[in-house]
Design an enzyme around this catalytic site. Sequence first.
Site, PDB file in Angstrom:
ATOM      1  N   PHE A   7       0.862  -1.187   0.000  1.00  0.00           N
ATOM      2  CA  PHE A   7       0.000   0.000   0.000  1.00  0.00           C
ATOM      3  C   PHE A   7       0.896   1.234   0.000  1.00  0.00           C
ATOM      4  CE2 PHE A   7      -2.341   3.544   1.713  1.00  0.00           C
ATOM      5  CZ  PHE A   7      -3.505   3.482   0.965  1.00  0.00           C
TER       6      PHE A   7
ATOM      7  N   ASP B 227       9.213   2.987   1.671  1.00  0.00           N
ATOM      8  CA  ASP B 227       8.034   3.715   2.117  1.00  0.00           C
ATOM      9  C   ASP B 227       7.905   3.503   3.623  1.00  0.00           C
ATOM     10  OD1 ASP B 227       5.522   4.571   2.859  1.00  0.00           O
ATOM     11  OD2 ASP B 227       4.501   3.754   1.095  1.00  0.00           O
TER      12      ASP B 227
ATOM     13  N   LYS C  78       2.696  10.080   7.934  1.00  0.00           N
ATOM     14  CA  LYS C  78       1.793   9.873   9.070  1.00  0.00           C
ATOM     15  C   LYS C  78       2.201  10.513  10.407  1.00  0.00           C
ATOM     16  CE  LYS C  78      -1.114   6.175   7.474  1.00  0.00           C
ATOM     17  NZ  LYS C  78      -0.747   5.600   6.183  1.00  0.00           N
TER      18      LYS C  78
HETATM   19  C1  LIG Z   1      -0.940   5.729   4.822  1.00  0.00           C
HETATM   20  C2  LIG Z   1       0.111   5.273   3.897  1.00  0.00           C
HETATM   21  C3  LIG Z   1       0.338   5.914   2.666  1.00  0.00           C
HETATM   22  C4  LIG Z   1      -0.540   7.030   2.159  1.00  0.00           C
HETATM   23  O1  LIG Z   1      -0.517   8.146   2.981  1.00  0.00           O
HETATM   24  P1  LIG Z   1      -1.691   9.242   2.851  1.00  0.00           P
HETATM   25  O2  LIG Z   1      -1.244  10.339   3.767  1.00  0.00           O
HETATM   26  O3  LIG Z   1      -2.961   8.575   3.257  1.00  0.00           O
HETATM   27  O4  LIG Z   1      -1.727   9.671   1.422  1.00  0.00           O
HETATM   28  C5  LIG Z   1       1.398   5.470   1.906  1.00  0.00           C
HETATM   29  N1  LIG Z   1       2.176   4.454   2.296  1.00  0.00           N
HETATM   30  C6  LIG Z   1       1.982   3.810   3.470  1.00  0.00           C
HETATM   31  C7  LIG Z   1       2.901   2.710   3.861  1.00  0.00           C
HETATM   32  C8  LIG Z   1       0.940   4.197   4.305  1.00  0.00           C
HETATM   33  O5  LIG Z   1       0.730   3.542   5.453  1.00  0.00           O
END
Ligand SMILES: *Cc1c(COP(=O)(O)O)cnc(C)c1O
Length: 421
Positions: free
Chosen positions: A161, A246, A275
């Site tokens: 994700f 990420d 986040k």
């Molecule tokens: C939440 C998340 C995203 C996306 O972040 P948003 O601020 O919702 O756009 C991308 N990568 C990971 C691993 C995430 O947990």
Amino acid sequence: MNTAENLDHRTPVAELVETKGHAGSEWLARYSSSLMGVFGTPQRVLVRGAGCLVWDADGKEYLDLLGGIAVNALGHANPFVTSVISSQLATLGHVSNFFTSPTQIALAEKLLALTGAPDGSKVFFTNSGTEANEAAFKLARRNTGGSGTKRTRIIALEGAFHGRTMGALALTAKEAYRTPFEPLPGGVVHIPFGDVEALKDAIDETVAAVFLEPIQGEAGVRPLPPGYLQAARELTARVGALLILDEVQTGIGRTGKWLASEDSGIRPDAVTLAKGLGGGFPIGALVTFGDATSSLLAAGQHGTTFGGNPVATAAALATLHAIESQDVLANVARVGEHLRSALAAIPGVTEVRGEGLLIGFDLEADVAPAVVQAGLDAGFIVNSPGPRTIRLAPPLVLTTAQADTFLDAFPAILQAAKDAQ
Ligand SMILES: *Cc1c(COP(=O)(O)O)cnc(C)c1O
């Protein structure tokens, strides 16, 4: 003192939005006739928070074990972060990227220091995780591995994700998220999770980048197997592909370290963050390591209006300062370990995963959504990323005593969930 009613008529916002005397059900009716339905029906209407607690419009109190999905690093309404944000906003709120500000520069320097970045490393600020990954995607598109020949393939993992905007969505694996919006930016392939042989088979000189989450949060808190990051580093280096991590969910203390990848001993070419970075205020970042990577995006090749604005960068500076000065990383390790070992001993819990305060655990039956509901009824906010998986990503300042209230309540919550099936 900590009741929902105390919110009203005490703050200027109450002059704009009258919350007193309106039940949650009334708000939800207004919600469904005014907000787009992409999130379904919200579980509750929340009106106030303090530390690890939140209150809903009907005055009910909850222990927040999700922290806005790993966002509220210092809990809700942290007084220090609040005062830093307020004072920055009262001084200078927004300037556009034709200009810069001291908080933006100081935060970039701080992130480079915390990530142990070598000379030539740089930061690009965004407003969210998906935007940080969009910037990383564009960075990858510029990587020719030094050959000057354009590379179009990008490797990501099954279960990945990376966000919901088109580039990040191309990196995200879930078909239900992707299919309605095809065609997506091309060239991304998804290979089996945690399988070094599959990576070896897929990687060659046509690959621009490999995107990895050290722990897949949305897939149910699934850590990469030991040795995978090291193998990915070696294989990407061999073909001149970028290794991009990420750490939007796993970064900024979530695992008890600044970066979840810290202990692997490898240095990626870039990391994305978001986040927890702003302690609840929206901000994301792409950090590129070393000159070669940092110079891939040239002047004019990327931009943002809001990204890195004085208030967001002040919020992040305050969050990082509080994490450091209050020894929060040690708390994350301690309370996380306590939660994981206690959860593993609860009958009906079949597996516990994760690190620090990013915890996933599986149940013996497909009752996770019912557990979320029963948890709310009992005053606990948790999340179910899968039919039998519960995820916890509480504020990093959660205490052992608060964790224990959940552990004590969990057997009854699980029973209530089973009874509701
Ligand atoms: C939440 C998340 C995203 C996306 O972040 P948003 O601020 O919702 O756009 C991308 N990568 C990971 C691993 C995430 O947990």
